[in-house]
Design an enzyme around this catalytic site. Structure first.
Site, PDB file in Angstrom:
ATOM      1  N   GLY A 171       3.995 -34.284 -35.394  1.00  0.00           N
ATOM      2  CA  GLY A 171       2.956 -34.357 -34.374  1.00  0.00           C
ATOM      3  C   GLY A 171       3.464 -34.586 -32.967  1.00  0.00           C
ATOM      4  O   GLY A 171       3.161 -33.816 -32.050  1.00  0.00           O
TER       5      GLY A 171
ATOM      6  N   GLU B 282       7.855 -41.009 -39.782  1.00  0.00           N
ATOM      7  CA  GLU B 282       8.143 -41.323 -41.181  1.00  0.00           C
ATOM      8  C   GLU B 282       9.566 -41.820 -41.420  1.00  0.00           C
ATOM      9  O   GLU B 282       9.881 -42.291 -42.500  1.00  0.00           O
ATOM     10  CB  GLU B 282       7.882 -40.090 -42.048  1.00  0.00           C
ATOM     11  CG  GLU B 282       6.410 -39.723 -42.114  1.00  0.00           C
ATOM     12  CD  GLU B 282       6.182 -38.324 -42.650  1.00  0.00           C
ATOM     13  OE1 GLU B 282       6.904 -37.408 -42.220  1.00  0.00           O
ATOM     14  OE2 GLU B 282       5.297 -38.152 -43.492  1.00  0.00           O
TER      15      GLU B 282
HETATM   16 MO1  MOS Z   1       2.058 -37.203 -43.762  1.00  0.00          MO
HETATM   17  S1  MOS Z   1       2.311 -37.900 -45.614  1.00  0.00           S
HETATM   18  O1  MOS Z   1       2.509 -35.547 -43.799  1.00  0.00           O
HETATM   19  O2  MOS Z   1       0.589 -37.566 -43.178  1.00  0.00           O
END
Ligand code: MOS
Length: 745
Positions: A522, A704
């Site tokens: 994002g 992540e």
């Molecule tokens: Mo993530 S698990 O691609 O929102």
């Protein structure tokens, strides 16, 4: 704008605003309770009716009879929808979410009826009056049992095929030191704060859904496919999202059923899942079994590395719009360490539980729990320090391909070295059970982190308004991550404006299509979309000022060209000037292996009598390309580390293997770390980290990375403290206690 070659110098390099720790633009709204979430658009639909989803009471079989008479007569009830009267819907695996479309039961708590009433309480009470008879079928609920029938998943779009390089068997047979271990990770639930919720509103044949979602253009596509209407008649609004963690990449019963019922009733309908419904009605991270084999020379260099994983899922035609992916726990092993002979393999078994789907770094998050534990076990066998063992097996290119595919930027070794120094790793005693603090056995653990760098197309509109303020509009989402802030920072930097002169509007498909929030793509992708739009606006402004766009720069609210300074406010004095553009990514991620890296260091204390584990401190050193905002990036990492601690010590969906459902379906019994569990956590981002092959912003994924590997640093520390290696996550004290010596009192 096409991004297909390394980014040269560009206006974002000034880093007057980008790279600064600005407070979140949405902070005051959230603190004051003025940021509106999906269930809170009261003004748009003061007459909204309330829906309640009744879920299946069995895991597999079919409905043989339904009696809704009492529910229909209950106070306030407007509609009772079941498979017997639901409107026709279309199904396209992975791109639609039909509900109540047949009497079949695919998993426990799947929607079997939808009751709409004047109030939530009336809808819920009426749903309880529905009588259901089922015929139950035998289902598959136990990954250990289903493992033998697992196959290579072919339906999923990712690259699930096995990989193999060299002669693994020969390398293992001839290696002086080898390791073969199997690890298990349990099903987990996303457990984000905001429950899934939707309010659907029809105006003629046009549908607006206010929903909690990470990927607005996916939501728009899915709802249009399901209802069989053109996407142009669907608007999705998701201005603020209270966490997603993968659970809101797709929609569930609330999205489809509110839209169907609102159309039928000619009245807006809203529905929020209860906390308990989320655990079995939506999706989960599949449990895994992982087998790792390593071989190394006495010098500590890996000669063989093999990682196989097994996970489970429904067949794709039963898994709604998730597409039934496998949990690709072996994927990072293709890239992380050197080793001439290697293989990875992914297998998927059928399980009749809620759909297994992406959750918080799907793949790496659980893959590294196994791999980074195995690396710790192997280091001990080799008599090597675990930090040095990892450094020894670093590699600067894709080890499956060779030097022709280098990493765009890989500074894992620096992460490990800097982390070891700052953490005080040299105080660690490599022999387990030697460090003590009163009744606490103390241990140190380390693990590497890697997370694939994904990028995707993203668009934005930028508008220079009369008066000189700048507005950014994009269908990007902010799921609590900081999208508003970094997109505003990008626009401010590009146009030479203070951040206070920029407004950011997100979360609405009336705005240009954007990357959305998922897979850590994002921030990098969406700010690149803003970059593209700002480049277009800069050209328009130059043209309006009558100067050549080439030599123009923007600073302090002015356009500057050949010593001439024109206030931006003057250029937009009589009319707004706007530009819309986007970024499209070429194949640089194929030319260059791209990933974010990090190293986690953890100190635990384990009570020598009770085996209670406390994380005492943790440090993560991360390399994620340019950090767009150190404050929001740090918060992302702290969240990831917290989740990693949860994965190591507590997070587990307990399966009732007779009846086929997750028993602990609330936050009282599905445990996530709370403040009292989380001590001093620290994050360091490597200085001077810019990845020109990743995007014009020279950033990489952050979100992540923080969770990847953390759990292994915790369990490696537990081993160092106790000498007990638990290979079945989470490491709860009952599993640990079995192996611990009985202390003399
Ligand atoms: Mo993530 S698990 O691609 O929102």
């Amino acid at each position: 704008m096409k991004f297909d070659k390394a980014a040269g110098p560009n206006p974002t390099d000034a880093k007057k605003i980008i790279g600064q720790p600005h407070d979140r633009l949405d902070g005051p709204l959230k603190v004051a309770g003025r940021a509106r979430y999906a269930y809170e658009f009261h003004d748009e639909a003061p007459n909204a009716a309330y829906g309640f989803i009744l879920g299946a009471g069995i895991a597999k079989g079919r409905i043989t009879a339904l009696d809704v008479a009492a529910a229909e007569k209950a106070p306030g009830v407007l509609l009772v929808m079941t498979h017997e009267n639901a409107p026709k819907q279309r199904f396209k695996p992975g791109e639609s979410s039909p509900q109540l479309h047949n009497p079949e039961i695919y998993h426990y708590d799947q929607a079997i009826a939808f009751v709409v009433a004047e109030t939530f309480e009336q809808a819920r009470a009426a749903a309880r009056l529905i009588r259901v008879d089922y015929s139950r079928e035998v289902g598959s609920y136990d990954l250990d049992k289903a493992r033998a029938t697992a196959t290579v998943p072919t339906h999923y779009n990712g690259d699930n095929s096995d990989t193999a390089v060299g002669d693994l068997d020969a390398a293992l047979a001839s290696a002086p030191v080898t390791l073969e271990v199997e690890y298990r990770t349990p099903s987990q639930s996303h457990a984000m704060m905001e429950p899934h919720a939707t309010m659907a509103l029809w105006e003629g044949d046009r549908l607006t859904v206010y929903t909690a979602h990470q990927m607005l253009h996916w939501a728009k596509r899915d709802i249009a496919n399901t209802l069989g209407i053109p996407q142009s008649r669907v608007r999705v609004v998701s201005n603020y999202v209270g966490g997603g963690f993968g659970s809101k990449l797709v929609g569930y019963g609330d999205l489809t059923l509110s839209a169907l019922a609102a159309r039928q009733l000619g009245r807006p309908v809203k529905v929020a899942l209860t906390r308990a419904q989320i655990f079995n009605h939506t999706s989960q991270r599949s449990a895994t079994i992982q087998r790792i084999r390593l071989g190394a020379g006495r010098d500590g260099r890996l000669t063989a590395i093999a990682h196989e994983d097994w996970s489970g899922n429904l067949p794709p035609e039963r898994a709604g719009n998730t597409g039934a992916p496998s949990e690709n726990a072996c994927f990072q092993t293709r890239l992380l360490y050197a080793g001439a002979n290697r293989m990875t393999a992914t297998r998927q078994a059928r399980l009749d539980l809620a759909p297994g789907y992406a959750m918080r770094a799907p793949g790496e998050a659980v893959g590294l729990l196994a791999l980074e534990n195995a690396m710790d076990e192997m280091a001990e066998k080799l008599g090597l320090d675990p930090v040095e063992f990892r450094i020894l097996n670093d590699i600067q290119h894709d080890p499956e391909v060779g030097p022709e595919r280098p990493f765009s930027n890989r500074r894992l070794v620096e992460c490990l070295r800097l982390g070891a120094e700052r953490f005080g790793w040299n105080r660690r005693n490599p022999k387990p059970g030697q460090m003590r603090d009163g009744d606490w056995l103390i241990g140190y653990g380390v693990a590497s982190a890697i997370r694939d760098n994904l990028v995707t197309a993203s668009h934005a509109r930028v508008r220079l308004l009369p008066g000189g303020r700048l507005r950014v509009e994009s269908a990007m989402t902010d799921i609590g991550t900081g999208s508003y802030t970094i997109m505003g920072q990008t626009a401010a930097e590009m146009l030479g404006l203070p951040l206070s002169a920029v407004e950011v509007r997100l979360g609405d498909t009336n705005f240009p299509e954007a990357a959305g929030s998922g897979g850590s793509w994002g921030a990098n992708s969406a700010t690149s979309g803003v970059y593209a739009a700002c480049m277009a606006l800069r050209a328009k402004l130059a043209a309006r000022a009558g100067v050549n766009a080439e030599g123009v720069s923007f600073a302090d609210g002015h356009l500057v060209s050949d010593g001439r300074r024109v206030p931006l406010a003057d250029l937009a004095q009589d009319q707004e000037i706007q530009a819309e553009a986007g970024i499209e990514f070429g194949d640089l991620t194929k030319t260059f292996a791209q990933a974010s890296f990090g190293a986690h260091f953890c100190e635990v204390g384990v009570d020598r009598y009770t085996a209670e584990v406390r994380v005492r401190r943790m440090l993560t050193v991360a390399s994620c390309g340019r950090i767009l905002n150190p404050k929001t990036a740090r918060s992302q990492c702290l969240g990831g580390m917290t989740m990693g601690i949860g994965a190591a010590l507590m997070e587990e969906l307990v399966v009732d293997k007779r009846l086929g459902f997750f028993v602990n379906h609330d936050l009282a019994e599905y445990h996530v770390p709370v403040h009292a569990d989380i001590p001093d956590l620290d994050v360091i981002f490597l200085e001077g980290d810019e990845d020109a092959n990743s995007s014009p912003l020279k950033a990489r994924g952050v979100g992540e990375l923080g969770i990847c590997g953390v759990g292994a640093a915790v369990t490696n520390a537990i081993y160092n403290a106790t000498g007990v290696r638990v290979r079945d996550y989470p490491v709860t004290l009952d599993k640990l206690l079995e192996g611990m010596p009985i202390p003399t009192i």
